[in-house]
Structure formats: structure tokens, C-alpha cells
Scaffold this active site. Structure first.
Site, short mmCIF file in Angstrom:
data_model
loop_
_atom_site.label_atom_id
_atom_site.label_comp_id
_atom_site.label_asym_id
_atom_site.label_seq_id
_atom_site.Cartn_x
_atom_site.Cartn_y
_atom_site.Cartn_z
N ASP A 92 9.29 79.38 16.12
CA ASP A 92 8.72 80.47 15.24
C ASP A 92 7.28 80.31 15.19
OD1 ASP A 92 9.41 78.59 13.00
OD2 ASP A 92 8.46 80.20 11.82
N GLU A 156 10.24 78.28 10.27
CA GLU A 156 9.34 77.13 9.59
C GLU A 156 8.24 77.92 8.83
OE1 GLU A 156 6.29 74.26 8.64
OE2 GLU A 156 6.30 75.68 10.25
#
Length: 451
Positions: A92, A156
């Protein structure tokens, strides 16, 4: 780089790595599904899963984590009796921010001046490629000498803790002798560095309300309490005159005794405008690695264009607090909430909501894995000795893993050196750093297996 078979293999794989990173960067995998389609993150997860499958990983799984995102898991068996190493990265990315500020499109990997530009190129899709390159180099030169667990997180950057909660619920899944977190970076390009500490973080949404509705500023301004002005006052109370973070009950004067950060170099790295002062006191390393730091991430208020002459009834902001090792993030959250409530003026109503939280981290740099990494980096970076630095950013998963596996050694390396400009416009990765760190990781795995 001195010639050796592993280095030669990695060098030969770099064109393929660029093509793969181009594919991976193209996914708009921002794990904020109010801004970007969830399908983009799911496609990126499948890309990572397919890459692991092609490398012979077993037990492939797209883990549905409690925050609604997916983490990718795979297991590559090594020789009987070998140690187990967990390799971590995340797929991500941060939002691209102002796309108009990018010289080239943020989701198109573009080479310019010897660097590869694109959102996630360094943080941390490049980390996924670093792990893959290291494993491919070992497979081409005698095989991977350890059992490998691979985990690629899907949220994250949002700090929503999905993988942390999943790991706590499935404690055997990520258990390993050593964990390599590929989400840090060298202190400077060309200077091999392991990250010894991470600041934790907390995020609060604060809302101030003063009126039932907006009022005409000519008719009521001067006596009617302005919620936006109240919010500005309370946010200003979070810093001293010199910019030092001043939250009631939180110590702002710790010091850093390791690698130092030259102030002029920091100004250049941070692209501070001429004549603008740095904030805080102490050394730069003190300020960014050893002390708490508050940042106002955003404010909800009327934009200048289209604003009306009104006294605002409500206003809110998102506040981030970075917390150094030695301070409990949960306690820091309570202190921040209390400070905001205490310093809100005029009896205005104030509400705080915790959005995310992660504990700080301190590694044991005396462990055998660090010696193995130092030897590996000395080969990958000829003439350079491995350095130990802090990092102002947060990786909450580190503390979860340390708590779950207290005997595991945890190392933090990665591609986020200052020129990478992670989280900003025009993020980039140095292909030379990708190559050298991939060599270092491959040699580390070989050294560690023999230790």
C-alpha cells in the site's frame, strides 16, 4: 560494487526488476477506500501473490485482516533444519497528494536523472522487489539457505493495524528466528544503514464546536465565539515559540547519542526555503529520532475560494504525534487528549477521536543477525561500514512482532534514503540502492544461515 556471483546475478536482473516495479507502481493501492477504489489494492495484492507463486512459494494466502484490507503471505521451504527468516514489505502507498506537483504521473514509473519516480517506488513497493531480487540471486547461486516467510502488508500507511491484529490472532503464522523489515532506508544513498529505533505514533481527530450554526461576521463577529479561531488557538498551544513540541506532561528534551545529522545537510534534504529556520532545539538527530513531534496533518475549514463572511460554528483537525522509544504511545495519547481539552479556549466544546496508534521500537543491535548484516553490507558497499541510525517514522508492526516473538532478531533496512522523498510529491527510488541492498540481503541470508 566488487564482483561476485550474487552481485552479478542481481545486476543482470535489474531490467526485469524495473519492468516489475513499473507494473506494481501502476496500482493505485492507497488503503483509504474513500479516496481510491478497493479494487486497486486487491489487484496489487494479487500481483504480489502471483510473483511469490512464480518463485515457488507455498501456502500462498491473501489474508483478510480486520481493517478490511489484505496482506499477502507465502512460505518458501529451505534445507532441513535451517533457520527461518521473515521478510516484510508493504504494497500500500500514500496518496499522491497534489498530482499537479508531480513532474511525471505518480502511478507511472518514470526514469529521470538516474532515478525511478513513482508513488511507492521506494516506500515500499521497491521493498517488495528488493526481497524478490535477493531470493532470485540466491536461487541462481546455490539455493536459498533458510526457510523464508514473506509478508506484504496492505495498510501500513494508514496505521489501522490490520496485520497487527491478524498476527495476534494467528501467532504461529509469522514466527521466525529473524525478521527483516524492508521499510526503512539508508541514512544517505551509498551509506549502508540499519535502523536501530523507530518513533511510535498516535493520530487524533479533534473537533471544536461553539455555535448552533454559522453567523454573519458583521452582525455577530467580535462577541460570538469562532470555532475555527478556537481550534487555531489550541493547535498553536502544541508548540513552543521555537517550534518545540510542548504537550503537558510529555518530556521534550531527550538526546540521541548515535549517528548525527548535519544541520545544513538536513536543510538540503528537507528542502527548507532560504531564510526559514528549523524548529526546536538540540541536534537534528535529537529532534527527529529521540523526541516527540506533533504535526497538524489537516484542517476542515472553509477554503479561501468561495468563503463567506461568517463566524464558524465548527472546525476540526487531524493531529499526529510521533513518540520516541522510552515513551508509551497509549500514555502519550492520553496526554495529547488532555492537553487539547485543557487548552481549548472560551469554554468551547471539544471532542477527540483516536484514529490510529503504534508503539515506538528499539532493536537489539548486539544480536548475531546484525553481525551477519554488517558483513553483507561491507561486500555490497565496498569501503563502507554499516551505520546505525534512528528513523522518525513509525512501523507499528515491529512492536507487535517483538512482543509475539521475543527471541526473534529484527533488522530494518530499505530504500527510503533522503533523496527518495517518500510521502511527498515526486517520490523516487535509486536503482543503485535497490541493486546494492538486494545484494546485501542475499548475502545476509547466506551469512545468517551459516552463523
Amino acid at each position: 560494487m566488487s564482483s561476485n556471483p550474487v552481485a552479478e546475478t542481481v545486476a543482470s536482473l535489474m531490467p526485469r526488476a524495473r519492468a516489475e516495479l513499473t507494473e506494481l507502481v501502476a496500482f493505485k493501492s492507497v488503503a483509504d477506500f474513500d479516496q481510491f477504489p478497493k479494487s486497486e489494492s486487491e489487484a496489487a495484492a494479487r500481483w504480489v501473490a502471483d510473483a511469490l507463486t512464480a518463485e515457488g512459494f507455498q501456502d500462498l494466502a491473501l489474508l483478510d485482516t480486520p481493517d478490511g484490507t489484505q496482506s499477502v503471505y507465502g512460505y518458501l521451504p529451505g534445507p532441513a533444519g535451517a533457520k527461518t527468516v521473515l521478510l516484510y514489505a508493504h504494497y500500500d502507498v500514500q496518496p499522491p497528494l497534489d498530482e499537479a506537483g508531480w513532474t511525471t504521473p505518480p502511478f507511472e514509473l518514470t526514469e529521470r536523472d538516474g532515478r525511478w519516480y513513482g508513488r511507492g517506488a521506494a516506500d515500499c513497493k521497491g521493498g517488495v522487489l528488493m526481497h524478490l531480487l535477493a531470493l532470485r540471486a540466491l536461487k541462481a547461486n546455490g539455493g536459498v539457505p533458510v526457510h523464508v516467510k514473506f509478508i506484504a502488508e496492505g495498510s501500513e500507511e494508514q496505521g489501522t493495524g490490520g496485520l497487527e491484529r491478524y498476527a495476534e490472532e494467528h501467532p504461529a503464522l509469522l514466527e521466525a528466528d529473524t525478521i527483516v523489515i524492508g521499510d526503512a532506508g539508508n541514512f544517505r544513498a551509498g551509506l549502508p544503514t540499519v535502523t536501530a529505533t523507530l518513533r511510535g505514533m498516535t493520530m487524533l481527530r479533534v473537533q471544536v464546536d461553539t455555535l448552533e450554526g454559522n453567523l454573519h461576521s458583521g452582525q455577530f463577529g467580535g462577541a460570538a465565539p469562532d470555532a475555527l479561531a478556537a481550534l487555531i488557538r489550541v493547535l498553536d498551544s502544541l508548540r513552543g515559540k521555537d517550534g518545540t513540541t510542548t504537550i503537558d506532561g510529555l518530556t521534550p528534551d531527550a538526546s540521541w547519542d548515535g549517528l548525527q545529522y548535519d544541520e545544513e545537510q538536513f536543510r538540503a534534504d528537507a528542502k527548507v526555503l532560504d531564510g526559514v529556520e528549523l524548529i526546536g532545539d538540540g541536534t537534528v538527530a535529537d529532534r527527529i529520532w529521540a523526541r516527540p513531534a506533533v504535526t497538524v496533518l489537516g484542517i476542515d475549514c472553509p477554503p479561501v475560494v468561495g468563503a463567506t463572511p461568517s463566524v464558524q460554528a465548527s472546525a476540526r483537525a487531524l493531529v499526529s504525534l510521533r513518540v520516541p522509544p522510552g515513551i508509551d504511545a497509549a500514555e502519550a495519547t492520553k496526554l495529547l487528549q488532555a492537553h487539547l481539552e485543557t487548552h481549548t479556549p472560551w469554554g468551547a466544546r471539544v471532542r477527540t477521536e483516536q484514529i490510529g496508534q503504534g508503539q515506538p521500537f528499539r532493536a537489539d543491535t548486539t544480536s548475531p543477525a546484525y553481525a551477519a548484516m554488517a558483513d553483507a553490507m561491507a561486500v555490497a558497499y565496498p569501503g563502507q561500514e554499516m551505520q546505525y541510525a534512528g528513523q522518525g517514522g513509525s512501523i507499528p508492526l515491529c512492536n507487535t512482532l517483538a512482543a509475539l516473538y521475543p527471541h526473534a532478531e529484527i533488522l530494518l533496512i530499505g530504500l527510503s534514503e533522503p533523496e527518495a522523498q517518500i510521502h511527498a510529491v515526486n517520490e523516487s527510488v535509486s536503482p543503485q540502492e535497490l541493486e546494492r541492498l538486494s545484494v546485501a540481503e542475499a548475502l545476509f541470508l547466506r551469512n545468517y544461515a551459516a552463523s
